[in-house]
Motif scaffolding. Sequence first.
Motif, PDB file in Angstrom:
ATOM      1  N   ASP A 155       0.818  -1.208   0.000  1.00  0.00           N
ATOM      2  CA  ASP A 155       0.000   0.000   0.000  1.00  0.00           C
ATOM      3  C   ASP A 155       0.856   1.265   0.000  1.00  0.00           C
ATOM      4  O   ASP A 155       0.339   2.348   0.219  1.00  0.00           O
ATOM      5  CB  ASP A 155      -0.923   0.008   1.230  1.00  0.00           C
ATOM      6  CG  ASP A 155      -1.983  -1.083   1.136  1.00  0.00           C
ATOM      7  OD1 ASP A 155      -2.379  -1.422   0.004  1.00  0.00           O
ATOM      8  OD2 ASP A 155      -2.397  -1.589   2.188  1.00  0.00           O
ATOM      9  N   SER A 156       2.133   1.143  -0.232  1.00  0.00           N
ATOM     10  CA  SER A 156       3.031   2.289  -0.185  1.00  0.00           C
ATOM     11  C   SER A 156       2.842   3.163  -1.422  1.00  0.00           C
ATOM     12  O   SER A 156       2.979   2.713  -2.557  1.00  0.00           O
ATOM     13  CB  SER A 156       4.479   1.824  -0.111  1.00  0.00           C
ATOM     14  OG  SER A 156       5.353   2.904  -0.268  1.00  0.00           O
ATOM     15  N   VAL A 157       2.548   4.416  -1.180  1.00  0.00           N
ATOM     16  CA  VAL A 157       2.390   5.364  -2.282  1.00  0.00           C
ATOM     17  C   VAL A 157       3.720   5.543  -2.998  1.00  0.00           C
ATOM     18  O   VAL A 157       3.771   5.564  -4.229  1.00  0.00           O
ATOM     19  CB  VAL A 157       1.890   6.726  -1.737  1.00  0.00           C
ATOM     20  CG1 VAL A 157       1.865   7.773  -2.825  1.00  0.00           C
ATOM     21  CG2 VAL A 157       0.522   6.571  -1.099  1.00  0.00           C
ATOM     22  N   ARG A 158       4.792   5.622  -2.237  1.00  0.00           N
ATOM     23  CA  ARG A 158       6.119   5.803  -2.840  1.00  0.00           C
ATOM     24  C   ARG A 158       6.511   4.594  -3.691  1.00  0.00           C
ATOM     25  O   ARG A 158       7.113   4.742  -4.745  1.00  0.00           O
ATOM     26  CB  ARG A 158       7.159   6.055  -1.745  1.00  0.00           C
ATOM     27  CG  ARG A 158       7.063   7.433  -1.149  1.00  0.00           C
ATOM     28  CD  ARG A 158       7.993   7.612   0.048  1.00  0.00           C
ATOM     29  NE  ARG A 158       7.964   8.952   0.563  1.00  0.00           N
ATOM     30  CZ  ARG A 158       6.988   9.444   1.313  1.00  0.00           C
ATOM     31  NH1 ARG A 158       5.975   8.695   1.648  1.00  0.00           N
ATOM     32  NH2 ARG A 158       7.020  10.696   1.727  1.00  0.00           N
ATOM     33  N   TYR A 159       6.172   3.416  -3.230  1.00  0.00           N
ATOM     34  CA  TYR A 159       6.484   2.205  -3.999  1.00  0.00           C
ATOM     35  C   TYR A 159       5.735   2.201  -5.322  1.00  0.00           C
ATOM     36  O   TYR A 159       6.303   1.915  -6.367  1.00  0.00           O
ATOM     37  CB  TYR A 159       6.147   0.955  -3.173  1.00  0.00           C
ATOM     38  CG  TYR A 159       6.525  -0.334  -3.850  1.00  0.00           C
ATOM     39  CD1 TYR A 159       7.854  -0.711  -3.971  1.00  0.00           C
ATOM     40  CD2 TYR A 159       5.554  -1.186  -4.383  1.00  0.00           C
ATOM     41  CE1 TYR A 159       8.219  -1.888  -4.596  1.00  0.00           C
ATOM     42  CE2 TYR A 159       5.909  -2.368  -5.007  1.00  0.00           C
ATOM     43  CZ  TYR A 159       7.241  -2.716  -5.110  1.00  0.00           C
ATOM     44  OH  TYR A 159       7.601  -3.876  -5.739  1.00  0.00           O
ATOM     45  N   HIS A 160       4.458   2.567  -5.286  1.00  0.00           N
ATOM     46  CA  HIS A 160       3.669   2.607  -6.526  1.00  0.00           C
ATOM     47  C   HIS A 160       4.189   3.685  -7.466  1.00  0.00           C
ATOM     48  O   HIS A 160       4.234   3.489  -8.684  1.00  0.00           O
ATOM     49  CB  HIS A 160       2.187   2.820  -6.212  1.00  0.00           C
ATOM     50  CG  HIS A 160       1.554   1.619  -5.573  1.00  0.00           C
ATOM     51  ND1 HIS A 160       1.404   0.418  -6.219  1.00  0.00           N
ATOM     52  CD2 HIS A 160       1.059   1.432  -4.321  1.00  0.00           C
ATOM     53  CE1 HIS A 160       0.840  -0.460  -5.421  1.00  0.00           C
ATOM     54  NE2 HIS A 160       0.621   0.133  -4.240  1.00  0.00           N
ATOM     55  N   LYS A 161       4.624   4.812  -6.906  1.00  0.00           N
ATOM     56  CA  LYS A 161       5.200   5.856  -7.750  1.00  0.00           C
ATOM     57  C   LYS A 161       6.519   5.395  -8.352  1.00  0.00           C
ATOM     58  O   LYS A 161       6.807   5.681  -9.514  1.00  0.00           O
ATOM     59  CB  LYS A 161       5.388   7.146  -6.951  1.00  0.00           C
ATOM     60  CG  LYS A 161       4.082   7.867  -6.704  1.00  0.00           C
ATOM     61  CD  LYS A 161       4.301   9.193  -6.021  1.00  0.00           C
ATOM     62  CE  LYS A 161       2.953   9.886  -5.789  1.00  0.00           C
ATOM     63  NZ  LYS A 161       3.117  11.185  -5.153  1.00  0.00           N
ATOM     64  N   LEU A 162       7.325   4.675  -7.572  1.00  0.00           N
ATOM     65  CA  LEU A 162       8.577   4.136  -8.091  1.00  0.00           C
ATOM     66  C   LEU A 162       8.306   3.177  -9.242  1.00  0.00           C
ATOM     67  O   LEU A 162       8.957   3.247 -10.289  1.00  0.00           O
ATOM     68  CB  LEU A 162       9.369   3.430  -6.981  1.00  0.00           C
ATOM     69  CG  LEU A 162      10.663   2.739  -7.408  1.00  0.00           C
ATOM     70  CD1 LEU A 162      11.671   3.753  -7.945  1.00  0.00           C
ATOM     71  CD2 LEU A 162      11.270   1.969  -6.245  1.00  0.00           C
ATOM     72  N   LEU A 163       7.328   2.291  -9.061  1.00  0.00           N
ATOM     73  CA  LEU A 163       6.972   1.360 -10.135  1.00  0.00           C
ATOM     74  C   LEU A 163       6.489   2.107 -11.364  1.00  0.00           C
ATOM     75  O   LEU A 163       6.822   1.748 -12.503  1.00  0.00           O
ATOM     76  CB  LEU A 163       5.891   0.382  -9.655  1.00  0.00           C
ATOM     77  CG  LEU A 163       6.319  -0.647  -8.609  1.00  0.00           C
ATOM     78  CD1 LEU A 163       5.127  -1.518  -8.219  1.00  0.00           C
ATOM     79  CD2 LEU A 163       7.461  -1.502  -9.105  1.00  0.00           C
ATOM     80  N   SER A 164       5.740   3.157 -11.143  1.00  0.00           N
ATOM     81  CA  SER A 164       5.235   3.955 -12.254  1.00  0.00           C
ATOM     82  C   SER A 164       6.376   4.625 -13.014  1.00  0.00           C
ATOM     83  O   SER A 164       6.402   4.619 -14.254  1.00  0.00           O
ATOM     84  CB  SER A 164       4.259   5.011 -11.722  1.00  0.00           C
ATOM     85  OG  SER A 164       3.855   5.864 -12.746  1.00  0.00           O
ATOM     86  N   VAL A 165       7.327   5.169 -12.287  1.00  0.00           N
ATOM     87  CA  VAL A 165       8.484   5.809 -12.923  1.00  0.00           C
ATOM     88  C   VAL A 165       9.307   4.777 -13.687  1.00  0.00           C
ATOM     89  O   VAL A 165       9.749   5.028 -14.814  1.00  0.00           O
ATOM     90  CB  VAL A 165       9.347   6.544 -11.872  1.00  0.00           C
ATOM     91  CG1 VAL A 165      10.697   6.948 -12.439  1.00  0.00           C
ATOM     92  CG2 VAL A 165       8.608   7.750 -11.340  1.00  0.00           C
ATOM     93  N   LEU A 166       9.523   3.627 -13.073  1.00  0.00           N
ATOM     94  CA  LEU A 166      10.271   2.565 -13.759  1.00  0.00           C
ATOM     95  C   LEU A 166       9.555   2.142 -15.033  1.00  0.00           C
ATOM     96  O   LEU A 166      10.190   1.955 -16.076  1.00  0.00           O
ATOM     97  CB  LEU A 166      10.470   1.364 -12.837  1.00  0.00           C
ATOM     98  CG  LEU A 166      11.424   1.564 -11.662  1.00  0.00           C
ATOM     99  CD1 LEU A 166      11.439   0.317 -10.774  1.00  0.00           C
ATOM    100  CD2 LEU A 166      12.821   1.877 -12.140  1.00  0.00           C
ATOM    101  N   ASP A 167       8.225   2.004 -14.975  1.00  0.00           N
ATOM    102  CA  ASP A 167       7.454   1.597 -16.145  1.00  0.00           C
ATOM    103  C   ASP A 167       7.515   2.661 -17.238  1.00  0.00           C
ATOM    104  O   ASP A 167       7.696   2.348 -18.412  1.00  0.00           O
ATOM    105  CB  ASP A 167       6.002   1.310 -15.749  1.00  0.00           C
ATOM    106  CG  ASP A 167       5.226   0.706 -16.907  1.00  0.00           C
ATOM    107  OD1 ASP A 167       5.710  -0.299 -17.482  1.00  0.00           O
ATOM    108  OD2 ASP A 167       4.152   1.250 -17.256  1.00  0.00           O
TER     109      ASP A 167
END
Length: 177
Positions: A15-27
């Motif tokens: 549920d980490s917002v930062r983790y999802h943003k990191l995945l989004s940036v990587l994608d």
Amino acid sequence: MENSELIVNETQTVDSVRYHKLLSVLDRSLSAVVDTFKLDDLRIVFPDLAREIPGKLADSHEQISSYIRNSANSDFQAILMQYEMSDKLASLDTLVKEAAERMLASEERPIPSLSPESINRNRSAAIKRAELTRLKAQLELVKDENAQYLAELSKQRATLRTEHERLEKTISLVDSY
């Protein structure tokens, strides 16, 4: 037993917002890289294949693009798991949330003297003090060397004066004969 634990761990969502943003940036980064590999560029590199079997070349382009995307994605996932990024970013989110709650509850006030600027100023002051001490020591060494060189120079000048006087006496004696 281990397989069921793996399945449970894989099904848990982060549920980490930062983790999802990191995945989004990587994608997005990966998409930008894969999007630079265009079919037209492949046709330019392989003009004969583009004329003879354009369908297969297009299929090859798709396969290569998919391979690049999948292998890079696998590498990203391995790095994220190796460094336990989901757990660390979830912990960071929790810390930030708790700090915000404490600040709102007025439990703790930030210490104004511990701003990043003051911390950097204090660190740089210590570094500058150490550099000043080192430079003062170096200056003392240079002063000592200069004093030795001046003493040697004075000694050489005295010797030179004595020799010059002796030479003048010798020349005057030669001139008098």
